[in-house]
Design an enzyme around this catalytic site. Sequence first.
Site, short mmCIF file in Angstrom:
data_model
loop_
_atom_site.label_atom_id
_atom_site.label_comp_id
_atom_site.label_asym_id
_atom_site.label_seq_id
_atom_site.Cartn_x
_atom_site.Cartn_y
_atom_site.Cartn_z
N GLN A 400 -11.89 -0.81 3.83
CA GLN A 400 -11.48 -2.03 4.51
C GLN A 400 -10.65 -1.70 5.75
O GLN A 400 -9.88 -0.73 5.75
CB GLN A 400 -10.63 -2.90 3.58
CG GLN A 400 -11.37 -3.46 2.38
CD GLN A 400 -10.45 -4.28 1.49
OE1 GLN A 400 -9.36 -3.82 1.13
NE2 GLN A 400 -10.87 -5.47 1.14
N HIS A 404 -1.52 -5.93 5.94
CA HIS A 404 -0.70 -6.97 5.33
C HIS A 404 0.52 -7.20 6.20
O HIS A 404 1.19 -6.26 6.61
CB HIS A 404 -0.30 -6.59 3.91
CG HIS A 404 -1.48 -6.50 2.99
ND1 HIS A 404 -2.17 -5.32 2.79
CD2 HIS A 404 -2.12 -7.44 2.25
CE1 HIS A 404 -3.18 -5.53 1.96
NE2 HIS A 404 -3.17 -6.81 1.63
N LYS A 484 -7.24 -19.19 2.28
CA LYS A 484 -7.55 -18.19 3.30
C LYS A 484 -8.32 -18.80 4.45
O LYS A 484 -8.96 -19.85 4.33
CB LYS A 484 -8.36 -17.05 2.69
CG LYS A 484 -9.70 -17.46 2.10
CD LYS A 484 -10.45 -16.27 1.50
CE LYS A 484 -11.76 -16.71 0.87
NZ LYS A 484 -12.55 -15.57 0.34
#
Length: 659
Positions: A400, A404, A484
Amino acid sequence: MPVLTLPDGAKREFEGPVTGADLASDISKSLAKRALAVKVDGHVRDLHREIEKDAAVAVVTAQDEDGLELIRHDAAHLLAQAVKKLYPETQVTIGPVIEDGFYYDFFRETPFTPSDFERIEEEMHRLVDADLKTRREVVDRDEVAKRFEAQGEHYKAEIIRDLPKDEDVTVYHHGEWYDLCRGPHLPSTKDIGHAFKLMKLAGSYWRGDHRNAVLQRVYGTAWASEKDLKGYLHRLEEAEKRDHRKLGREMDLFHLQEEAQGSVFWHPKGYEMWLSLEAYVRRRLGEDGYREVKTPQLLDQKLWQASGHWGKYAQNMFVVPDAVPDTESGGPLFPEGAFGEDAKLLAIKPMNCPAHVQIFRQGTKSYRDLPLRLAEFGCCHRNEPTGALHGIMRVRQFTQDDAHIFCRWDQIEAETIRFCALASSVYKDLGFEDVRIALATRPEQRIGTDEEWDRMEAALARALDAAGLDYDELPGEGAFYAPKLEYHLRDAIGRSWQCGTLQLDPLLPERLDAAYVDEDGARKRPVMLHRAILGSMERFLGILIEDSAGRLPLWLSPVQVVVATITTDANPYAEKVAAELRAAGLRVETDLRNEKVGYKVREHSAAKVPVIAVVGGREAEEGTLALRRLGSKESETLSIEDAGKRLSGEATPPDLRGD
């Protein structure tokens, strides 16, 4: 006396109950001809059902999304009706609408073959031309179950017996044939039109259970017009040509094999492409204030339990016992009970977020340290079903472009706007102009209270509004721990890919005891924004390959130039040209084989090399080369120096061009 409110706010008042057909006629004759159904307070209903009370209504036509779904639903019934006409011994089961079409599952002792499709389609077209009227009937469940049993339709009878006792049982008649269905449906078979096609066969299990009977699934597609159908079939042809697995072989980028299901073997050329993309993203993150970290692959079960992932996601994790295998006893490596309730287990991380919280928790954090942006190209593993794996698009091991952001509640809006600007810029650099944002809200299975979800969803919506961004809402599509934002990218042939995401999450910091010291000296929880732009390196590279049909931009191409000789006498000069182009920063290979130059050009064109530099005796004498671009039959003669300057400029990554 119902008052019906139309989409434009206009109101129509009627003396008594009115059907959707009557409403359409009251609005205009042309609308009445195009009407397929009516939407009443958000629910699609049959055109001839009555509306008895005040409601917000809209007439549905083939140009509406709801109309297209109805066409596909009726096409599924049409398929079943045609099959029963041609093959009466067949039992029908279910036939839902799916993306771009429909399918119907049948039980039949003799297997269907694709050669049966022509005959079935001919019958379907005949049924459309027959203009068979549709009629809805509410029936007694016991009576209709017996009716289906008497016809040998045992699967339909089983469905009826399992329906909730308080639910009306309805069948829809299309002429003399009928099927169990909740509806709604089109007024007649003629309204389906002729823009449909049967596509493929597959096996399935009754009710998805491998212990049950094997069924035959027939897939079809249906559209509102012949033009739309032809467009869809053309896109399928293009998608097949652009299949990243096919191009990956032709371009020698990667391969997959049985011994590593769901993991990719990247070849030198493919990994060169990977590294170019990764370096670009890394530079963009650094410019935007992210700090890169690296976290462990194996984490104790206790951490996943504390984070809440173990209860919701354990079935998708690869788990190993925290034990040394017994290799000397001759018995099994892990004795019986090793995975019992008391076993200490480790999980290979399926995501990076709990590990990033652990980094945040080291040392005391102040409100002045926020926002803190931690990024990682984190290698993760998820136990995807074997049947769901698809090339490098859906894998078990993936990396990925993960990050964060730990921030205060009052920083959410600014950080969301900042992320949206970065994501849009990256997508534009990578050639995606048609990008749609969606806000995915709370799913049925979730952690956290309704009040917490209200606050999270409102915060993201405010940020999007403040950024002036248009967005859609996707009810129930959020992660189990947070709402999200989703970024959906449309590619060159019109397909939509969900890539980037930003998830607002105050729950994980709470569960894992992350805190900072606020201005007043109090200990407070940060909010965590989970965010990615590409999603995963593997999948995004697959998307890029298919979007470009392998004709990658020069800066991403693993081999940017091949220097090919016309005769072997030019080999020394070709080596000189290659060396000077490399010195200009280009990735260059030579082709010095004793083959005709036309053969070399065709071979490297098939491998999607963007530039072929052809050299022979004349070029060696003049200090030039003939540049031939992928897809062009023309060439341009340049000096080595001019070719190096031009190509190195084209090969500069978009963030370094300064234009």
